[in-house]
Scaffold this motif. Structure first.
Motif, PDB file in Angstrom:
ATOM      1  N   MET A 369       0.929  -1.232   0.053  1.00 24.69           N
ATOM      2  CA  MET A 369      -0.096   0.124  -0.117  1.00 24.69           C
ATOM      3  C   MET A 369       0.907   1.476   0.067  1.00 24.69           C
ATOM      4  N   ALA A 370       0.471   2.110  -0.792  1.00 26.53           N
ATOM      5  CA  ALA A 370       1.251   3.279  -1.184  1.00 26.53           C
ATOM      6  C   ALA A 370       1.011   4.563  -0.193  1.00 26.53           C
ATOM      7  N   LEU A 371      -0.422   4.645   0.048  1.00 29.23           N
ATOM      8  CA  LEU A 371      -1.074   5.726   0.746  1.00 29.23           C
ATOM      9  C   LEU A 371      -2.251   5.265   1.337  1.00 29.23           C
ATOM     10  N   VAL A 372      -2.545   5.987   2.452  1.00 26.86           N
ATOM     11  CA  VAL A 372      -3.987   5.839   2.966  1.00 26.86           C
ATOM     12  C   VAL A 372      -4.578   7.259   3.559  1.00 26.86           C
ATOM     13  N   ILE A 373      -5.933   7.399   3.020  1.00 29.26           N
ATOM     14  CA  ILE A 373      -6.576   8.600   3.212  1.00 29.26           C
ATOM     15  C   ILE A 373      -7.765   8.397   4.032  1.00 29.26           C
ATOM     16  N   VAL A 374      -7.845   8.697   5.251  1.00 28.81           N
ATOM     17  CA  VAL A 374      -8.847   8.390   6.265  1.00 28.81           C
ATOM     18  C   VAL A 374      -9.761   9.701   6.354  1.00 28.81           C
ATOM     19  N   ASP A 375     -10.863   9.353   6.557  1.00 27.30           N
ATOM     20  CA  ASP A 375     -12.062  10.356   7.203  1.00 27.30           C
ATOM     21  C   ASP A 375     -12.460  10.263   8.434  1.00 27.30           C
ATOM     22  N   GLY A 376     -12.004  11.531   9.138  1.00 26.69           N
ATOM     23  CA  GLY A 376     -12.016  11.389  10.814  1.00 26.69           C
ATOM     24  C   GLY A 376     -13.696  11.301  11.380  1.00 26.69           C
ATOM     25  N   ARG A 377     -14.422  11.306  10.230  1.00 28.28           N
ATOM     26  CA  ARG A 377     -15.880  11.300  10.994  1.00 28.28           C
ATOM     27  C   ARG A 377     -16.384   9.970  11.409  1.00 28.28           C
ATOM     28  N   LEU A 378     -15.445   8.832  10.870  1.00 30.56           N
ATOM     29  CA  LEU A 378     -15.455   7.484  11.488  1.00 30.56           C
ATOM     30  C   LEU A 378     -15.062   7.363  12.972  1.00 30.56           C
ATOM     31  N   GLY A 379     -14.592   8.440  13.610  1.00 26.68           N
ATOM     32  CA  GLY A 379     -14.576   8.621  15.036  1.00 26.68           C
ATOM     33  C   GLY A 379     -13.462   7.572  15.585  1.00 26.68           C
ATOM     34  N   LYS A 380     -13.813   7.051  16.662  1.00 28.56           N
ATOM     35  CA  LYS A 380     -12.929   6.355  17.455  1.00 28.56           C
ATOM     36  C   LYS A 380     -12.073   5.252  16.714  1.00 28.56           C
ATOM     37  N   PRO A 381     -12.857   4.469  16.042  1.00 31.41           N
ATOM     38  CA  PRO A 381     -12.518   3.357  15.501  1.00 31.41           C
ATOM     39  C   PRO A 381     -11.135   3.816  14.088  1.00 31.41           C
ATOM     40  N   VAL A 382     -11.328   5.017  13.399  1.00 27.54           N
ATOM     41  CA  VAL A 382     -10.278   5.404  12.673  1.00 27.54           C
ATOM     42  C   VAL A 382      -9.150   6.011  13.517  1.00 27.54           C
ATOM     43  N   ARG A 383      -9.468   6.574  14.434  1.00 26.62           N
ATOM     44  CA  ARG A 383      -8.286   6.810  15.545  1.00 26.62           C
ATOM     45  C   ARG A 383      -7.313   5.966  15.877  1.00 26.62           C
ATOM     46  N   ASP A 384      -8.039   4.926  16.275  1.00 27.14           N
ATOM     47  CA  ASP A 384      -7.144   3.706  16.775  1.00 27.14           C
ATOM     48  C   ASP A 384      -6.645   3.130  15.533  1.00 27.14           C
ATOM     49  N   PHE A 385      -7.141   2.977  14.368  1.00 28.02           N
ATOM     50  CA  PHE A 385      -6.576   2.616  13.014  1.00 28.02           C
ATOM     51  C   PHE A 385      -5.406   3.305  12.996  1.00 28.02           C
ATOM     52  N   CYS A 386      -5.318   4.734  12.973  1.00 28.66           N
ATOM     53  CA  CYS A 386      -4.160   5.574  12.666  1.00 28.66           C
ATOM     54  C   CYS A 386      -3.110   5.384  13.438  1.00 28.66           C
ATOM     55  N   THR A 387      -3.362   5.062  14.784  1.00 25.03           N
ATOM     56  CA  THR A 387      -2.426   4.926  15.890  1.00 25.03           C
ATOM     57  C   THR A 387      -1.774   3.597  15.642  1.00 25.03           C
ATOM     58  N   ASN A 388      -2.528   2.768  15.372  1.00 28.76           N
ATOM     59  CA  ASN A 388      -1.893   1.247  14.946  1.00 28.76           C
ATOM     60  C   ASN A 388      -0.969   1.321  13.945  1.00 28.76           C
ATOM     61  N   LEU A 389      -1.576   2.303  12.811  1.00 27.99           N
ATOM     62  CA  LEU A 389      -0.518   2.245  11.361  1.00 27.99           C
ATOM     63  C   LEU A 389       0.888   2.980  11.971  1.00 27.99           C
ATOM     64  N   VAL A 390       0.938   3.942  12.635  1.00 24.76           N
ATOM     65  CA  VAL A 390       2.019   4.598  13.213  1.00 24.76           C
ATOM     66  C   VAL A 390       2.983   3.444  13.816  1.00 24.76           C
ATOM     67  N   GLN A 391       2.453   2.721  14.779  1.00 29.86           N
ATOM     68  CA  GLN A 391       3.240   1.888  15.376  1.00 29.86           C
ATOM     69  C   GLN A 391       3.971   0.749  14.730  1.00 29.86           C
ATOM     70  N   HIS A 392       3.133   0.195  13.424  1.00 26.07           N
ATOM     71  CA  HIS A 392       3.415  -0.800  12.844  1.00 26.07           C
ATOM     72  C   HIS A 392       3.872  -0.530  11.345  1.00 26.07           C
ATOM     73  N   GLN A 393       3.534   0.375  10.852  1.00 24.96           N
ATOM     74  CA  GLN A 393       3.581   0.729   9.553  1.00 24.96           C
ATOM     75  C   GLN A 393       4.158   2.344   9.164  1.00 24.96           C
ATOM     76  N   PRO A 394       5.331   2.860  10.171  1.00 23.77           N
ATOM     77  CA  PRO A 394       5.435   4.240  10.406  1.00 23.77           C
ATOM     78  C   PRO A 394       6.003   4.858   8.958  1.00 23.77           C
TER      79      PRO A 394
END
Length: 443
Positions: A369-394
């Motif tokens: 995957m080259a890029l991810v664009i996220v919609d913040g309106r998805l709320g907590k699930p997308v916040r946790d998703f982004c945090t997980n990405l930083v940890q595992h795919q910085p």
């Protein structure tokens, strides 16, 4: 029971003659003057057979038949064309629209009556509605999907199934099991009425399997609405002590004692938004595959097949490799459709993820995957998703889109690139190019 016949013709003499002849044969008859009246009357006074003139004011016979075929209440009704236009082109158009037969004017009364009897007899022998829920059965669902495939119309097939229904049925008995099935039918009807359109199709395949045919832009609202309403109402069908405990005690299909959680609902979704299908069997197979995937996830959920033509037959670049994938994580179908062309312009292959679960699955499928664009309106699930990405795919670049209500939901250390909603396509394209270039230089 007396058979009902609904007539639509703008010529008073023809209407009077047909009404007189058919009533003399014991049929219950209702006459209308145009296609619009025909459709509205058929939806309230469900007929056993329709006779419709092709050339009428306000709405012609072709459009009236098409609308009746797209309505689950009337999709099964035999429809006879009555017309003075008998060219091959007219007849073919009538059949393609959904007519079952045609009679030319001036018509022969004995022949007309014989054709009516034949179609009523055939319709009586074909079980087209589920006897428990009254919804259209698998025969009508198949015909409706084939019709949409032939016409190339955008569609989304939602394959709906209950989880742990056998345990519920075994514990409470078939009578309460039938109540649960009827409740599902009511939920689907209510949600589609609220979030769908008049052309949406609801079918009961059998047992605890249902299907909805809608358009891709409505699938997220319908799936989310069905899940929310089902989860609320299913609790009323459980005994209080079982509900408090959170599960039923029973035996699985292998005879092993188990605790079965509260019944949930799983929805597998397939669309022709990004791919073209050869036939009904291919659509059905992928819908079943997505349903099985959804059933593996906890709770009530839905899974959308987001693989496109690019996953089957990717146009190769000069090096012989497919464009890198880029993920759009948003429940907003309009937003996803607006971003996809921007990615295509810079040789990125857009993948849709209406939910975070879909996004996680696609990341597992596409480690490149080259890029991810996220919609913040998805709320907590997308916040946790982004945090997980930083940890595992910085090194994976992420762009977040947020509005005033969600501007603080995603931490700056999780996502370095944040843009406001509503999205400015020019600004977003510039940011995508910058992020993509920086990522390539780093790698």
């Amino acid at each position: 029971m007396t058979k009902r016949i609904l007539i639509a013709d703008d010529e008073p003499a023809v209407r009077q003659l047909l009404e007189l002849v058919l009533r003399s044969q014991g049929y219950e008859v209702f006459v209308t003057q145009n296609g619009d009246q025909l459709v509205r009357t058929a939806q309230e006074w469900i007929p056993d057979l329709v006779i419709v003139d092709l050339m009428m004011p306000q709405m012609d016979g072709y459009e009236a038949i098409r609308q009746l075929r797209n309505d689950t209440r009337t999709a099964h009704v035999p429809m006879l064309i009555l017309t003075a236009r008998s060219t091959a082109e007219d007849v073919v158009t009538g059949f393609d629209t959904g007519a079952d037969d045609y009679i030319t004017k001036p018509f022969n009364i004995p022949e007309l009556l014989a054709r009516i009897r034949a179609h009523l007899r055939r319709a009586a022998q074909t079980p087209v509605h589920n006897p428990l829920t009254g919804l259209a059965g698998n025969v009508l669902l198949t015909e409706e999907l084939k019709y949409r495939l032939r016409n190339g119309a955008p569609f989304a097939l939602l394959y709906v199934d209950l989880d742990n229904f056998k345990a519920f049925n075994d514990t409470y008995g078939p009578a309460r099991g039938d109540r649960l099935i009827k409740m599902v039918a009511d939920v689907l009807l209510e949600v589609v009425h609220q979030h769908g359109s008049s052309s949406d199709f609801i079918g009961h395949i059998g047992g605890d399997d249902f299907a909805i045919l809608t358009t891709p832009d409505r699938l997220d609202a319908i799936c989310q609405g069905v899940i929310a309403l089902f989860d609320k109402r299913v609790r009323d069908l459980y005994d209080p002590e079982d509900l408090a405990r959170g599960y039923l005690r029973g035996v699985d299909r292998q005879g092993v004692p188990r605790n079965f959680p509260i019944t949930t609902i799983s929805i597998g979704v397939v669309t022709n938004r990004r791919r073209r299908f050869v036939d009904y069997d291919e659509v059905s197979r992928i819908a079943a595959e997505m349903k099985q995937y959804a059933k593996q996830l906890p709770g009530s959920t839905y899974a959308v097949d987001v693989r496109g033509v690019s996953e089957q037959m990717v146009e190769r670049d000069r090096r012989g490799s497919p464009p890198p994938p880029a993920l759009i994580v948003s429940a907003d179908a309009l937003l996803r459709s607006a971003i996809a062309p921007l990615l295509d312009e810079i040789d990125l292959r857009a993948l849709d993820a209406p939910t975070v679960l879909d996004a996680e699955r696609l990341l597992a499928y596409h480690p490149e995957m080259a890029l991810v664009i996220v919609d913040g309106r998805l709320g907590k699930p997308v916040r946790d998703f982004c945090t997980n990405l930083v940890q595992h795919q910085p090194n994976l670049p992420v762009i977040a889109l947020t509005d005033q209500q969600t501007s603080g939901i995603i931490a700056p250390d999780a996502v370095r690139h944040i843009l406001p909603l509503p999205v400015d396509s020019v600004q977003l394209r510039v940011r995508i190019v910058e992020v993509r270039r920086a990522s390539q230089e780093t790698s």
